[in-house]
Design a protein around this motif. Structure first.
Motif, PDB file in Angstrom:
ATOM      1  N   LYS A   1       7.784  -7.213  -5.192  1.00  0.00           N
ATOM      2  CA  LYS A   1       6.612  -7.610  -5.978  1.00  0.00           C
ATOM      3  C   LYS A   1       5.922  -6.401  -6.602  1.00  0.00           C
TER       4      LYS A   1
ATOM      5  N   TRP B   1      -4.255  -7.907 -18.746  1.00  0.00           N
ATOM      6  CA  TRP B   1      -3.019  -8.514 -18.241  1.00  0.00           C
ATOM      7  C   TRP B   1      -2.623  -7.865 -16.914  1.00  0.00           C
ATOM      8  N   THR B   2      -2.684  -6.540 -16.860  1.00  0.00           N
ATOM      9  CA  THR B   2      -2.321  -5.799 -15.647  1.00  0.00           C
ATOM     10  C   THR B   2      -3.226  -6.186 -14.484  1.00  0.00           C
TER      11      THR B   2
ATOM     12  N   VAL C   1      -2.282  -9.675 -13.176  1.00  0.00           N
ATOM     13  CA  VAL C   1      -1.032  -9.629 -12.404  1.00  0.00           C
ATOM     14  C   VAL C   1      -1.307  -9.064 -11.011  1.00  0.00           C
ATOM     15  N   GLU C   2      -2.118  -8.027 -10.961  1.00  0.00           N
ATOM     16  CA  GLU C   2      -2.479  -7.425  -9.675  1.00  0.00           C
ATOM     17  C   GLU C   2      -3.277  -8.399  -8.817  1.00  0.00           C
TER      18      GLU C   2
ATOM     19  N   TYR D   1       0.687  -9.061  -7.071  1.00  0.00           N
ATOM     20  CA  TYR D   1       1.717  -8.083  -7.379  1.00  0.00           C
ATOM     21  C   TYR D   1       1.127  -6.681  -7.238  1.00  0.00           C
TER      22      TYR D   1
ATOM     23  N   VAL E   1       0.912  -3.174  -8.784  1.00  0.00           N
ATOM     24  CA  VAL E   1       1.117  -2.681 -10.142  1.00  0.00           C
ATOM     25  C   VAL E   1       0.966  -1.164 -10.189  1.00  0.00           C
TER      26      VAL E   1
ATOM     27  N   HIS F   1       2.688 -10.370 -23.082  1.00  0.00           N
ATOM     28  CA  HIS F   1       1.688 -11.172 -22.369  1.00  0.00           C
ATOM     29  C   HIS F   1       2.312 -12.388 -21.679  1.00  0.00           C
TER      30      HIS F   1
ATOM     31  N   LEU G   1       1.679 -15.678 -15.604  1.00  0.00           N
ATOM     32  CA  LEU G   1       2.044 -15.540 -14.193  1.00  0.00           C
ATOM     33  C   LEU G   1       3.089 -16.557 -13.756  1.00  0.00           C
TER      34      LEU G   1
ATOM     35  N   ILE H   1       6.537 -15.329 -14.580  1.00  0.00           N
ATOM     36  CA  ILE H   1       6.951 -14.228 -13.699  1.00  0.00           C
ATOM     37  C   ILE H   1       7.362 -14.801 -12.344  1.00  0.00           C
ATOM     38  N   ASP H   2       6.528 -15.678 -11.797  1.00  0.00           N
ATOM     39  CA  ASP H   2       6.835 -16.300 -10.500  1.00  0.00           C
ATOM     40  C   ASP H   2       8.148 -17.077 -10.556  1.00  0.00           C
TER      41      ASP H   2
END
Length: 154
Positions: free
Chosen positions: A27, A43-44, A47-48, A52, A54, A94, A97, A100-101
């Motif tokens: 992750k 975005w970062t 995600v964090e 995740y 990062v 962009h 989530l 990504i998952d």
């Protein structure tokens, strides 16, 4: 006898400590972005916040990263990420989530996923869960044409 029991408990504790570390590495995401891009930062952070880990690599020019990753010109966006330990995937732009998952749970035979450009309503671009745009898969080889992976807002 006491030494053997202690050693067994110590080994059991080590196994417990190692397992989450390997999961954490799967992750862990490295995000290559411009140091001045606010939407990349949003975005970062999202995600964090989703769990995740990062690592941010700020760069003034991302063209070498995109070229190395084999991102087609029509799939490029403002940031590029790499995730995974045993199997690395590219995440371009962009990407939401849920995409990504999905990629990380299904582990498809692709190089990664991309949201070209900067669609309004995407994660980092005034996030709106009802915004409609397509997430594309990047084929296993660079010569493959990107295909729809997930459509949002439906």
């Amino acid at each position: 006898m006491t030494r053997r029991i202690t050693a067994c408990f110590a080994l059991a504790g080590l196994v417990t400590l190692v397992t989450p570390t390997l999961a954490d590495e799967e992750k862990t995401m490295t995000v290559y972005k411009s140091p001045w891009c606010g939407c990349c930062e949003i975005w970062t952070e999202a995600v964090e916040a989703a769990g995740y880990k990062v690592v941010v690599e700020d760069m003034e020019d991302l063209s070498s990263i995109k070229q190395q990753a084999g991102i087609p010109d029509d799939m490029q966006a403002c940031h590029t990420a790499v995730i995974g330990m045993n199997r690395k995937y590219i995440i371009e732009g962009h990407v939401p989530l849920e995409a990504i998952d999905k990629m990380m749970s299904e582990r498809p035979d692709i190089r990664g996923i991309a949201v070209p450009g900067m669609p309004q309503g995407s994660l980092g671009m005034g996030y709106d869960p009802s915004a409609e745009y397509t997430v594309y898969s990047l084929g296993e080889t660079r010569s493959q044409t990107p295909e729809p992976f997930l459509t949002t807002g439906r």
